[in-house]
Design an enzyme around this catalytic site. Structure first.
Site, short mmCIF file in Angstrom:
data_model
loop_
_atom_site.label_atom_id
_atom_site.label_comp_id
_atom_site.label_asym_id
_atom_site.label_seq_id
_atom_site.Cartn_x
_atom_site.Cartn_y
_atom_site.Cartn_z
N SER A 16 0.81 -1.22 0.00
CA SER A 16 0.00 0.00 0.00
C SER A 16 0.84 1.27 0.00
CB SER A 16 -0.95 -0.01 1.20
OG SER A 16 -0.19 -0.11 2.39
N LEU A 18 3.04 4.10 -2.58
CA LEU A 18 2.63 4.85 -3.76
C LEU A 18 2.34 3.93 -4.95
CD1 LEU A 18 2.43 7.20 -5.77
CD2 LEU A 18 4.88 7.48 -5.62
N ALA A 19 3.23 2.98 -5.23
CA ALA A 19 3.05 2.13 -6.42
C ALA A 19 1.77 1.29 -6.29
CB ALA A 19 4.26 1.22 -6.60
N GLY A 51 12.87 13.75 -0.08
CA GLY A 51 13.31 14.61 -1.17
C GLY A 51 12.18 15.03 -2.08
N GLU A 124 19.22 17.45 -6.03
CA GLU A 124 19.84 16.38 -5.24
C GLU A 124 21.03 15.81 -6.01
OE1 GLU A 124 17.11 13.65 -3.23
OE2 GLU A 124 15.49 14.96 -3.86
N HIS A 247 22.16 5.34 1.55
CA HIS A 247 22.01 6.80 1.57
C HIS A 247 23.17 7.37 2.36
CE1 HIS A 247 20.44 10.80 2.10
NE2 HIS A 247 19.47 10.52 1.24
N ARG A 297 25.00 9.31 -5.46
CA ARG A 297 24.97 8.69 -4.13
C ARG A 297 26.01 7.61 -3.89
NH1 ARG A 297 18.75 8.15 -2.50
NH2 ARG A 297 18.59 10.40 -2.54
N HIS A 358 19.32 2.03 2.01
CA HIS A 358 18.22 2.93 1.67
C HIS A 358 17.32 2.41 0.56
CE1 HIS A 358 16.20 6.77 1.33
NE2 HIS A 358 16.61 6.96 0.10
N ARG A 393 20.63 4.37 -8.46
CA ARG A 393 19.45 5.21 -8.72
C ARG A 393 19.77 6.70 -8.58
NH1 ARG A 393 15.26 7.28 -5.06
NH2 ARG A 393 16.70 6.57 -3.47
#
Ligand code: SIN
Length: 549
Positions: A16, A18-19, A51, A124, A247, A297, A358, A393
């Protein structure tokens, strides 16, 4: 043997965040959707995303530049076609989110009267431009709440909270002949400990990430790799799991060790510094990358790790003391307060930071519509590997991916809905078989195994790896997995046991993937292969459980 079967829903969405919610809302236009989620619906990785959403909004920006930054961060492993599709679908996806009521911070809210109606865009690591839409510094929480409320108000969506999926139901695993087909999933009701058989025409795995496989992580408690593990057991290819993103800047505080200091803080000018033995401050990032403190990152986390080890320091520091208290409070209200709770005033004090696990760049291999290759089975969001992230990413690309791929997946399912109904295996309900389930004191072993895995993953499969350490981790995980299978089948099925089994499976896939990649690239650094092999560009690492003959 459980007899409970739920078959009145057309679609099952597992997760549950966002996706999951965006897929559910899109699917609800065509049928009834069950959303199964481990705890309360709000608990997921999305909620902690600070972010924002990377998207080409500024007139001076372009899709080409966003694609270029994504490919550069991805270190030769992105699928360029997937990158372009996702980047170009960004603006529409943002507008649909705004249609649900999401609010993104404007320049006016941060005191810029001249451009007051324009969105304020953050910057970022790895982005050569400002292109990150944000809601203060709690973007994920804002989006999650908006989508939860839209989903709860949708009469075609039903939530099953405190339900944890155990396994997918696929015809080949059941030993049936013909093309493989997903028929739904077995789901454990955490309260009653009953396993329910969900039978649905299409199933969407949106279980998020697996940061809990590591000792220190920014992730939610629920991020245990359930989706990757279930899809692995369903014989799907799992891609690029060696690329686990650490991260660079988690607040270093003995009591928390999981709170992000968003990269957006560096986007507003914070600089990474090391303290010398006589208390002086030294900037070090220029040694590692031309973008300094805003380097991608992988490079930043490795640089911090290297400085900490080389100089025997417990942490590095972020310095943003040149920005006024009022400006910091306006731009980063949540981070400012959290730091204050830890005795740090960002406008006066240095912020102590360390890296932590992360984001999983690898996952269930899918196309850009989330299709897994098994009829009726999709994976979307962090659990999936569409090829957007490659070996590292680009910051804030993940919420964008979740938004876009969720809609493409729902559209694909809807376009195939008639066929999915017609070829659904009729008249057969494959019930869950739980072995000789009894309760046992031995379940204390679960928490011990859990701690052990997370610790050796941190020590042996972290930011810097060696083949010897990876092999050590492999030996341990094999033993633990054997133990788990024994407990799993002999004792009562509990949520903790399901999660432990998934963590162990995911950990082994990460270790195997890391052992398979004999080079260093992006987030995967093996000191025994401290070079990038050009021959391995565009070459995915695949771990797949063979089908039984
Ligand atoms: C952050 O705010 O630094 C995290 C954003 C992301 O992981 O994309």
């Amino acid at each position: 043997m459980s007899k409970k079967v739920i078959d009145q829903f057309d679609f099952l969405v597992i997760g549950s965040g966002l996706a999951g919610l965006n897929t559910a809302l899109n699917l609800a236009e065509s049928g009834k959707v069950a959303v199964v989620t481990k705890r309360c619906a709000e608990e997921c990785n999305t909620k902690y995303a600070q972010g924002g959403v990377a998207c080409v909004i500024d007139h001076d920006d372009s899709f080409d530049e966003h694609v270029r930054d994504t490919l550069e961060a991805g270190a030769g492993l992105c699928n360029e076609a997937a990158v372009r599709t996702i980047v170009e679908a960004g603006p529409d996806a943002i507008h649909s989110l705004i249609g649900h009521g999401a609010h993104f911070t404007t320049r006016g809210e941060l005191g810029d009267e001249e451009h007051k109606d324009d969105f304020h865009l953050g910057r970022e690591g790895g982005h050569h431009r400002r292109r990150v839409l944000h809601s203060g510094d709690v973007t994920g929480n804002e989006i999650e709440n908006i989508l939860i409320s839209a989903a709860r108000n949708n009469s075609n969506i039903t939530f099953f909270e405190n339900h944890i999926s155990v396994d997918l139901i696929t015809t080949k695993r059941l030993g049936w002949l013909g093309e493989d087909r997903c028929m739904g999933a077995y789901v454990l009701d955490s309260a009653s400990h009953e396993v329910i058989t969900f039978m649905t025409k299409a199933t969407v795995v949106a279980t998020g990430g697996c940061g809990k496989v590591y000792l220190y992580t920014s992730n939610s408690e629920v991020a245990c790799g359930g989706g990757v593990a279930m899809c692995y057991r369903a014989n799907l290819p799992i891609a690029n799991m060696e690329f686990f993103q650490f991260h660079p800047t988690i607040l270093y505080d003995f009591n928390i060790h999981s709170f992000l200091i968003s990269e957006a803080v560096r986007g507003e000018g914070a600089v990474l510094k090391r303290k010398t033995s006589n208390g002086n401050l030294v900037e070090f990032m220029d040694k590692y990358h031309s973008m300094g403190s805003l380097a991608p990152r992988d490079i930043t986390a490795r640089a911090i790790d290297s400085e900490m080890k080389r100089y025997g320091q417990e942490c590095m520091y972020l310095d943003i003391r040149h920005v006024s208290e009022q400006e910091l409070k306006n731009r980063f209200p949540n981070i400012f307060q959290k730091c204050l709770d830890s005795g740090i005033n960002m406008s006066k004090d240095l912020i102590p930071v360390v890296p932590a696990a992360h984001y999983s760049c690898g996952g269930v291999k899918t196309d850009v519509k989330g299709f897994t290759g098994i009829n009726g089975l999709y994976a979307v969001g962090e659990v999936a590997c569409t090829g957007l992230h490659g070996a590292n990413r680009l910051a804030s690309n993940s919420l964008l991916e979740a938004l876009v791929v969720a809609r493409l997946a729902a559209d694909d399912i809807k376009s195939k809905f008639d066929a999915l109904k017609q070829d659904y295996p009729a008249g057969k309900t494959p019930e869950w078989s739980s072995g000789n389930a009894t309760d046992s004191d031995e379940l204390v072993v679960i928490s011990h195994n859990w701690d052990e895995i997370r610790r050796f993953m941190w020590d042996y499969v972290g930011i810097v790896r060696t083949t010897k350490r990876l092999e050590r981790a492999k030996t341990r995980i094999k033993n633990i997995r054997k133990e788990i299978e024994k407990y799993y089948w002999d004792f009562l099925l509990t949520p903790d046991l399901v999660e432990l089994r998934n963590i162990a499976c995911t950990a082994e896939i990460i270790i195997d993937s890391a052992l398979m990649r004999k080079e260093s690239r992006g987030l995967h650094y093996n000191a025994d292969y401290d070079y990038t092999d050009p021959g391995l560009a565009q070459s995915d690492t695949i771990v797949q459980k063979p089908y039984l003959q």
